[in-house]
Design an enzyme around this catalytic site. Structure first.
Site, mmCIF file in Angstrom:
data_model
loop_
_atom_site.group_PDB
_atom_site.id
_atom_site.type_symbol
_atom_site.label_atom_id
_atom_site.label_comp_id
_atom_site.label_asym_id
_atom_site.label_seq_id
_atom_site.Cartn_x
_atom_site.Cartn_y
_atom_site.Cartn_z
ATOM 1 N N GLU A 152 82.896 7.965 32.993
ATOM 2 C CA GLU A 152 83.437 9.042 32.173
ATOM 3 C C GLU A 152 84.689 9.595 32.833
ATOM 4 O O GLU A 152 84.759 9.678 34.060
ATOM 5 C CB GLU A 152 82.402 10.156 32.021
ATOM 6 C CG GLU A 152 81.145 9.686 31.340
ATOM 7 C CD GLU A 152 79.911 10.438 31.769
ATOM 8 O OE1 GLU A 152 78.859 10.177 31.188
ATOM 9 O OE2 GLU A 152 80.001 11.252 32.709
ATOM 10 N N ASP A 168 72.232 8.588 31.554
ATOM 11 C CA ASP A 168 71.533 7.876 30.487
ATOM 12 C C ASP A 168 70.775 6.664 30.991
ATOM 13 O O ASP A 168 69.724 6.319 30.445
ATOM 14 C CB ASP A 168 72.521 7.416 29.415
ATOM 15 C CG ASP A 168 72.967 8.550 28.512
ATOM 16 O OD1 ASP A 168 72.400 9.645 28.612
ATOM 17 O OD2 ASP A 168 73.886 8.345 27.709
#
Length: 399
Positions: A152, A168
């Site tokens: 990210e 995740d």
């Protein structure tokens, strides 16, 4: 289904959620050279794998708020309209470097994700609401049997924030880095030697259903371990896995006080938690109740949402962040003053987030985003610079 707009699901419609708190605080406190519209990202393939690598730079263009992707030159392309059912997205894949090689692309001022996959391209779809992220907790997701991962990042006028994440899932390992204006390089995210195998062996050996988080191909190839949140949601991990610890916390603070000091730079801002009527009420220095929490379940703890929702405010959100970190790390019983930033206290209870515990144990520098608020106490795997000269993404071995 598209990801829901939670901190764990990292929408590409706003600043990446894992970095949101940092972005609010992250502007340099001194003048920096202007951040250019794009910066180079050097991708190095140290995976030792022979399959082709595909790279994607997907996100929200910060200057316009539009969702789309960037090509290898950092040029933005807006997504076309999607449909219901979702329609195939344009092919945004950038050929990545071969094993042992590096390739440099340019990344624009985005808030988004850099995906990479081995062996085949990812299947992205568009709905009327935008991009559908891969959701491999769903056995019918078209990306379920692809080995892939993502980083990210946010690049804006205040600099670069780039992280590695296991919020995740824990999958194909990689590290991130940034070159500063003085030429020095900061990096994070590398596993210890043998860390990939070590993590999965440790997870298999953890009783209580934790081995159920591991996903493999039909031929036995290990692809990933799902986060415990997805484990609970899919039934792979028992929904009551944290109940014993939560009950003990609630019992303790029915007769004593939990003191939360949510801002490291504001040591005089404190909130005081006591359980009454099965609800933990937090009061300020004046004794007024400022927010309350029902007894959280495992999904609320692992996702840092639902009963531990953390709005972007100055009271409930910061208290919830602190509670979330304390529950995941199991520090709430050993220290009535939170956040506890003493790593020796983390994950010591038999009831804890063993997924996060085992990830941190295998990181070369101990840093990881193993749950959404792992940045409490600065345990996150993040690099940041206000005047980035170059970013780095290094694909590491699965060994």
């Amino acid at each position: 289904m598209p990801h829901t707009l939670t901190r764990r699901a990292l929408p590409l419609t706003a600043a990446t959620a894992l970095l949101g708190g940092l972005l609010a605080l992250g502007a340099p406190d001194h003048a920096e050279a202007a951040v250019p519209d794009t910066i180079p990202l050097k991708i190095t393939n140290n995976s030792g794998r022979s399959e082709p690598v595909y790279v994607y730079d997907l996100g929200t263009q910060l200057s316009s708020g539009r969702q789309g992707w960037a090509d290898a030159n950092g040029v933005f392309h807006a997504w076309p309209a999607g449909g219901n059912p979702p329609t195939p997205a344009p092919d945004a894949a950038i050929p990545g470097p071969a094993a042992g090689q590096s390739k440099t692309i340019r990344i624009p001022k985005f808030s988004g994700r850099i995906y990479f996959s081995y062996g085949q391209k990812l299947d992205f779809r568009l709905t009327t609401g935008g991009l559908v992220q891969p959701a491999v907790q769903n056995p019918s997701d078209p990306n379920r049997n692809i080995l892939f991962n993502w980083s990210e990042y946010t690049l804006n006028d205040s600099g670069l924030w780039l992280n590695s994440t296991q919020v995740d899932m824990f999958s194909a390992p990689y590290a991130v880095g940034v070159q500063r204006s003085d030429g020095t390089v900061s990096s994070t995210g590398h596993l210890k030697s043998g860390g990939w195998t070590g993590f999965f062996n440790a997870l298999r050996g953890q009783p209580g259903g934790w081995a159920g988080l591991i996903q493999t191909r039909s031929d036995g190839t290990v692809l990933r371990a799902l986060s415990p949140l997805y484990g609970v949601e899919t039934g792979a991990l028992p929904a009551n896995v944290m109940d014993d610890y939560v009950n003990r916390v609630w019992q303790k603070y029915a007769t004593s006080t939990l003191t939360v000091t949510p801002f490291a730079d504001q040591p005089n801002t404190k909130y005081y938690g006591r359980v009454s009527g099965n609800v933990m009420n937090f009061t300020n220095a004046s004794g007024a109740v400022v927010t309350s929490f029902q007894k959280p379940d495992a999904a609320s703890i692992f996702g840092c949402h639902k009963l531990l929702d953390a709005p972007n405010d100055n009271v409930r959100g910061p208290i919830s962040r602190t509670l979330c970190a304390g529950f995941n790390r199991s520090t709430l019983l050993v220290n009535p003053n939170q956040p506890d930033t003493t790593t020796a206290n983390f994950y010591q209870d038999t009831v804890t987030n063993h997924y996060a515990r085992k990830i941190h144990a295998q990181m070369a520098d101990g840093k990881a985003y193993a749950f959404a608020f792992d940045d409490v106490g600065n345990q996150e795997s993040l690099v940041h610079d206000g005047s980035p000269q170059q970013a780095y993404l290094t694909l590491d071995p699965l060994s």
